[in-house]
Scaffold this motif. Structure first.
Motif, PDB file in Angstrom:
ATOM      1  N   UNK A   1      38.481  74.095  43.803  1.00 13.66           N
ATOM      2  CA  UNK A   1      38.087  75.444  43.437  1.00 13.66           C
ATOM      3  C   UNK A   1      38.072  75.680  41.930  1.00 13.66           C
ATOM      4  N   UNK A   2      38.589  74.743  41.135  1.00 14.54           N
ATOM      5  CA  UNK A   2      38.513  74.897  39.679  1.00 14.54           C
ATOM      6  C   UNK A   2      37.064  74.970  39.244  1.00 14.54           C
ATOM      7  N   UNK A   3      36.180  74.320  40.017  1.00 11.40           N
ATOM      8  CA  UNK A   3      34.768  74.375  39.679  1.00 11.40           C
ATOM      9  C   UNK A   3      34.172  75.752  39.866  1.00 11.40           C
TER      10      UNK A   3
ATOM     11  N   UNK B   1      48.444  79.951  26.119  1.00 14.18           N
ATOM     12  CA  UNK B   1      47.709  78.764  26.565  1.00 14.18           C
ATOM     13  C   UNK B   1      47.107  79.016  27.934  1.00 14.18           C
ATOM     14  N   UNK B   2      47.868  79.666  28.815  1.00 17.67           N
ATOM     15  CA  UNK B   2      47.340  80.049  30.125  1.00 17.67           C
ATOM     16  C   UNK B   2      46.158  81.002  29.938  1.00 17.67           C
ATOM     17  N   UNK B   3      46.308  81.969  29.049  1.00 18.76           N
ATOM     18  CA  UNK B   3      45.231  82.928  28.763  1.00 18.76           C
ATOM     19  C   UNK B   3      43.961  82.209  28.335  1.00 18.76           C
TER      20      UNK B   3
ATOM     21  N   UNK C   1      51.225  72.735  33.870  1.00 17.25           N
ATOM     22  CA  UNK C   1      51.289  72.306  32.462  1.00 17.25           C
ATOM     23  C   UNK C   1      49.978  72.769  31.857  1.00 17.25           C
ATOM     24  N   UNK C   2      49.952  74.007  31.409  1.00 16.98           N
ATOM     25  CA  UNK C   2      48.692  74.656  31.033  1.00 16.98           C
ATOM     26  C   UNK C   2      47.959  73.939  29.903  1.00 16.98           C
TER      27      UNK C   2
ATOM     28  N   UNK D   1      46.268  74.840  36.864  1.00 16.54           N
ATOM     29  CA  UNK D   1      45.362  75.974  36.673  1.00 16.54           C
ATOM     30  C   UNK D   1      44.529  76.247  37.930  1.00 16.54           C
ATOM     31  N   UNK D   2      43.991  75.217  38.611  1.00 18.17           N
ATOM     32  CA  UNK D   2      43.260  75.499  39.853  1.00 18.17           C
ATOM     33  C   UNK D   2      44.130  76.198  40.897  1.00 18.17           C
TER      34      UNK D   2
END
Length: 271
Positions: free
Chosen positions: A16-18, A46-48, A173-174, A180-181
């Motif tokens: 789903x990251x795509x 970094x997450x932002x 680990x952003x 992230x996904x």
């Protein structure tokens, strides 16, 4: 070893990251508002940046010198406005940063609040997590810096943490893009109501205290119809939160629900 069916990948979070589209500062016609909270130096920015694909677009909160950063992203046909709150250790309003973060989560009523934790300082970060969970039941915890935790031989059981906190917990680990996904999927599920959170709430206190909270909550709801999280406001009044006391006395408590930022173009440092 048996091979994984080709269509199985369509159901895993990494696939789903795509579906992520980083929108930068384009935040028109968004479907959900997501708040990004956390202690300083947890990798929150970094997450932002991972989610929005940008260095932060910043301005000031109304009446404050405190920086406000916003960005946007689209995921699974939904558009999300991401608001990066000031890094803070508490929501007890002893500083302008704490006041801004507290008021946005309490009165701004974001659809989801991401709470970023440092995997190497879980106990220290839990103070803020528990305070946020007292305010909202729509939260996702992102345990960031997992690479640093492994380097220090710290083991995090994210499943046990999710069970204890009652909200989704994602290990990440952003800066390397890991997790992230899974974070996107958890945020989407909470925002759309696919996942129902049952956050841990502090209980207890004497019967007299519980009775005082109940009566004060009823008075607040009667005086300020539609006030969100009236019980939490009542607790803050009993604990002597001067800003809340002043807002109640002046009748301006509802005005805190309508704060809008004045945005300017600039670049902010990572918090």
């Amino acid at each position: 070893m048996p091979k994984t069916p080709i269509n199985a990948c369509a159901h895993c979070p990494a696939h789903h990251a795509g579906n992520l589209t980083r929108l930068g500062i384009s935040m028109t016609d968004f479907d959900f508002v997501v708040a990004l909270a956390g202690n300083p130096n947890t990798g929150k920015s970094t997450v932002f940046n991972r989610l929005t694909g940008m260095r932060q677009h910043t301005g000031n909160w109304p009446g404050k010198t405190v920086t406000r950063a916003e960005g946007g992203f689209a995921y699974k046909n939904a558009r999300f406005k991401l608001v990066d709150l000031p890094g803070t250790y508490s929501l007890l309003s002893t500083s302008a940063d704490e006041e801004v973060a507290r008021n946005f989560i309490l009165f701004g009523r974001p659809d989801v609040t991401i709470i970023v934790m440092d995997a190497t300082r879980i106990e220290r970060n839990l103070n803020l997590v528990l305070q946020v969970l007292e305010i909202t039941d729509r939260a996702v915890v992102c345990v960031n810096l997992m690479d640093e935790a492994r380097r220090h031989q710290i083991i995090i059981d994210d499943r046990a943490l999710a069970r204890d906190l009652g909200v989704p917990v994602v290990a990440a680990s952003a800066r390397r893009g890991l997790g992230i996904p899974e974070l996107l999927e958890a945020v989407h599920q909470v925002a759309t109501g696919t996942v129902s959170c049952k956050p841990y709430r502090l209980t207890g206190g004497s019967p007299k205290l519980q009775q005082a909270v109940r009566r004060l909550t009823e008075d607040l709801v009667r005086e300020f119809p539609g006030l969100p999280n009236a019980r939490w406001v009542a607790l803050r009044l009993l604990e002597g939160d001067q800003q809340i006391i002043d807002a109640v006395r002046s009748g301006s408590l509802n005005a805190l629900m309508n704060n809008e930022p004045v945005m300017t173009n600039s670049i902010s440092k990572e918090s």
